[in-house]
Design a protein around this motif. Structure first.
Motif, PDB file in Angstrom:
ATOM      1  N   ASN A  37       0.847  -1.195   0.000  1.00  0.00           N
ATOM      2  CA  ASN A  37       0.000   0.000   0.000  1.00  0.00           C
ATOM      3  C   ASN A  37       0.879   1.240   0.000  1.00  0.00           C
ATOM      4  N   VAL A  38       0.267   2.355  -0.362  1.00  0.00           N
ATOM      5  CA  VAL A  38       0.951   3.644  -0.367  1.00  0.00           C
ATOM      6  C   VAL A  38       0.129   4.595   0.477  1.00  0.00           C
ATOM      7  N   ASP A  39       0.784   5.274   1.391  1.00  0.00           N
ATOM      8  CA  ASP A  39       0.114   6.268   2.231  1.00  0.00           C
ATOM      9  C   ASP A  39       0.183   7.621   1.533  1.00  0.00           C
ATOM     10  N   LEU A  40      -0.889   7.969   0.838  1.00  0.00           N
ATOM     11  CA  LEU A  40      -0.942   9.222   0.085  1.00  0.00           C
ATOM     12  C   LEU A  40      -1.064  10.438   0.996  1.00  0.00           C
ATOM     13  N   ASP A  41      -1.382  10.237   2.265  1.00  0.00           N
ATOM     14  CA  ASP A  41      -1.518  11.343   3.206  1.00  0.00           C
ATOM     15  C   ASP A  41      -0.208  11.670   3.921  1.00  0.00           C
ATOM     16  N   ASP A  42       0.777  10.809   3.805  1.00  0.00           N
ATOM     17  CA  ASP A  42       2.074  11.025   4.441  1.00  0.00           C
ATOM     18  C   ASP A  42       2.949  11.881   3.530  1.00  0.00           C
ATOM     19  N   GLU A  43       3.744  12.762   4.113  1.00  0.00           N
ATOM     20  CA  GLU A  43       4.591  13.642   3.293  1.00  0.00           C
ATOM     21  C   GLU A  43       5.672  12.864   2.529  1.00  0.00           C
ATOM     22  N   ASP A  44       5.995  11.654   2.967  1.00  0.00           N
ATOM     23  CA  ASP A  44       6.972  10.819   2.264  1.00  0.00           C
ATOM     24  C   ASP A  44       6.317   9.824   1.314  1.00  0.00           C
ATOM     25  N   TYR A  45       4.988   9.853   1.208  1.00  0.00           N
ATOM     26  CA  TYR A  45       4.250   8.929   0.332  1.00  0.00           C
ATOM     27  C   TYR A  45       4.801   7.509   0.498  1.00  0.00           C
ATOM     28  N   VAL A  46       4.722   7.016   1.725  1.00  0.00           N
ATOM     29  CA  VAL A  46       5.357   5.754   2.109  1.00  0.00           C
ATOM     30  C   VAL A  46       4.721   4.563   1.392  1.00  0.00           C
ATOM     31  N   LEU A  47       5.580   3.828   0.715  1.00  0.00           N
ATOM     32  CA  LEU A  47       5.205   2.557   0.101  1.00  0.00           C
ATOM     33  C   LEU A  47       5.594   1.470   1.092  1.00  0.00           C
ATOM     34  N   ARG A  48       4.628   0.663   1.475  1.00  0.00           N
ATOM     35  CA  ARG A  48       4.849  -0.440   2.420  1.00  0.00           C
ATOM     36  C   ARG A  48       4.599  -1.739   1.679  1.00  0.00           C
ATOM     37  N   ILE A  49       5.602  -2.613   1.692  1.00  0.00           N
ATOM     38  CA  ILE A  49       5.501  -3.892   0.998  1.00  0.00           C
ATOM     39  C   ILE A  49       5.793  -5.013   1.976  1.00  0.00           C
ATOM     40  N   VAL A  50       4.943  -6.028   1.953  1.00  0.00           N
ATOM     41  CA  VAL A  50       5.179  -7.234   2.743  1.00  0.00           C
ATOM     42  C   VAL A  50       5.673  -8.294   1.781  1.00  0.00           C
ATOM     43  N   SER A  51       6.930  -8.723   2.008  1.00  0.00           N
ATOM     44  CA  SER A  51       7.533  -9.751   1.161  1.00  0.00           C
ATOM     45  C   SER A  51       8.557 -10.526   1.977  1.00  0.00           C
ATOM     46  N   TYR A  52       8.520 -11.826   1.848  1.00  0.00           N
ATOM     47  CA  TYR A  52       9.471 -12.690   2.542  1.00  0.00           C
ATOM     48  C   TYR A  52      10.679 -13.011   1.672  1.00  0.00           C
ATOM     49  N   ASN A  53      10.643 -12.607   0.398  1.00  0.00           N
ATOM     50  CA  ASN A  53      11.708 -12.981  -0.534  1.00  0.00           C
ATOM     51  C   ASN A  53      12.457 -11.806  -1.144  1.00  0.00           C
ATOM     52  N   LEU A  54      11.792 -10.672  -1.307  1.00  0.00           N
ATOM     53  CA  LEU A  54      12.414  -9.535  -1.988  1.00  0.00           C
ATOM     54  C   LEU A  54      13.237  -8.694  -1.023  1.00  0.00           C
ATOM     55  N   LYS A  55      14.261  -8.064  -1.567  1.00  0.00           N
ATOM     56  CA  LYS A  55      15.121  -7.143  -0.832  1.00  0.00           C
ATOM     57  C   LYS A  55      14.763  -5.713  -1.228  1.00  0.00           C
ATOM     58  N   HIS A  56      15.162  -4.763  -0.387  1.00  0.00           N
ATOM     59  CA  HIS A  56      14.884  -3.350  -0.665  1.00  0.00           C
ATOM     60  C   HIS A  56      15.350  -2.947  -2.068  1.00  0.00           C
ATOM     61  N   GLU A  57      16.552  -3.359  -2.435  1.00  0.00           N
ATOM     62  CA  GLU A  57      17.128  -2.957  -3.724  1.00  0.00           C
ATOM     63  C   GLU A  57      16.273  -3.428  -4.898  1.00  0.00           C
ATOM     64  N   GLN A  58      15.693  -4.607  -4.768  1.00  0.00           N
ATOM     65  CA  GLN A  58      14.864  -5.136  -5.853  1.00  0.00           C
ATOM     66  C   GLN A  58      13.600  -4.291  -6.036  1.00  0.00           C
ATOM     67  N   ILE A  59      12.984  -3.890  -4.949  1.00  0.00           N
ATOM     68  CA  ILE A  59      11.783  -3.044  -5.028  1.00  0.00           C
ATOM     69  C   ILE A  59      12.142  -1.685  -5.592  1.00  0.00           C
ATOM     70  N   ILE A  60      13.246  -1.112  -5.112  1.00  0.00           N
ATOM     71  CA  ILE A  60      13.679   0.209  -5.590  1.00  0.00           C
ATOM     72  C   ILE A  60      13.880   0.170  -7.096  1.00  0.00           C
ATOM     73  N   ASP A  61      14.584  -0.824  -7.600  1.00  0.00           N
ATOM     74  CA  ASP A  61      14.802  -0.947  -9.046  1.00  0.00           C
ATOM     75  C   ASP A  61      13.485  -1.086  -9.799  1.00  0.00           C
ATOM     76  N   MET A  62      12.584  -1.897  -9.275  1.00  0.00           N
ATOM     77  CA  MET A  62      11.297  -2.143  -9.921  1.00  0.00           C
ATOM     78  C   MET A  62      10.490  -0.844 -10.048  1.00  0.00           C
ATOM     79  N   VAL A  63      10.396  -0.092  -8.956  1.00  0.00           N
ATOM     80  CA  VAL A  63       9.602   1.141  -8.953  1.00  0.00           C
ATOM     81  C   VAL A  63      10.279   2.219  -9.808  1.00  0.00           C
ATOM     82  N   ARG A  64      11.588   2.352  -9.693  1.00  0.00           N
ATOM     83  CA  ARG A  64      12.313   3.350 -10.493  1.00  0.00           C
ATOM     84  C   ARG A  64      12.200   3.068 -11.979  1.00  0.00           C
TER      85      ARG A  64
END
Length: 74
Positions: A37-64
């Motif tokens: 989910n994405v918190d559209l009301d937060d000033e950082d527009y926080v993307l929260r992901i629940v994953s037991y297999n993915l690493k931060h870098e993989q998500i960052i690359d995917m979104v970028r």
């Protein structure tokens, strides 16, 4: 004590419902993402992901690769 390493948090520029909808197929179709989910009301527009297999870098690359800013929120 419960381990929360499977909850990944990111600061993004996903600022609107339209932005969320643009990323929805990418995130929904990834079998390694349990929830997101994405918190559209937060000033950082926080993307929260629940994953037991993915690493931060993989998500960052995917979104970028889809044109959005994304960095790990510490």
């Amino acid at each position: 004590m419960e381990n929360f390493n499977h909850i990944l948090l990111f600061r993004t520029d996903i600022k609107s419902e339209e932005d969320k909808q643009a990323l929805q197929p990418l995130l929904d179709e990834n079998k390694n993402i349990e929830q997101w989910n994405v918190d559209l009301d937060d000033e950082d527009y926080v993307l929260r992901i629940v994953s037991y297999n993915l690493k931060h870098e993989q998500i960052i690359d995917m979104v970028r690769n889809h044109g959005y800013m994304c960095c790990e929120l510490t």
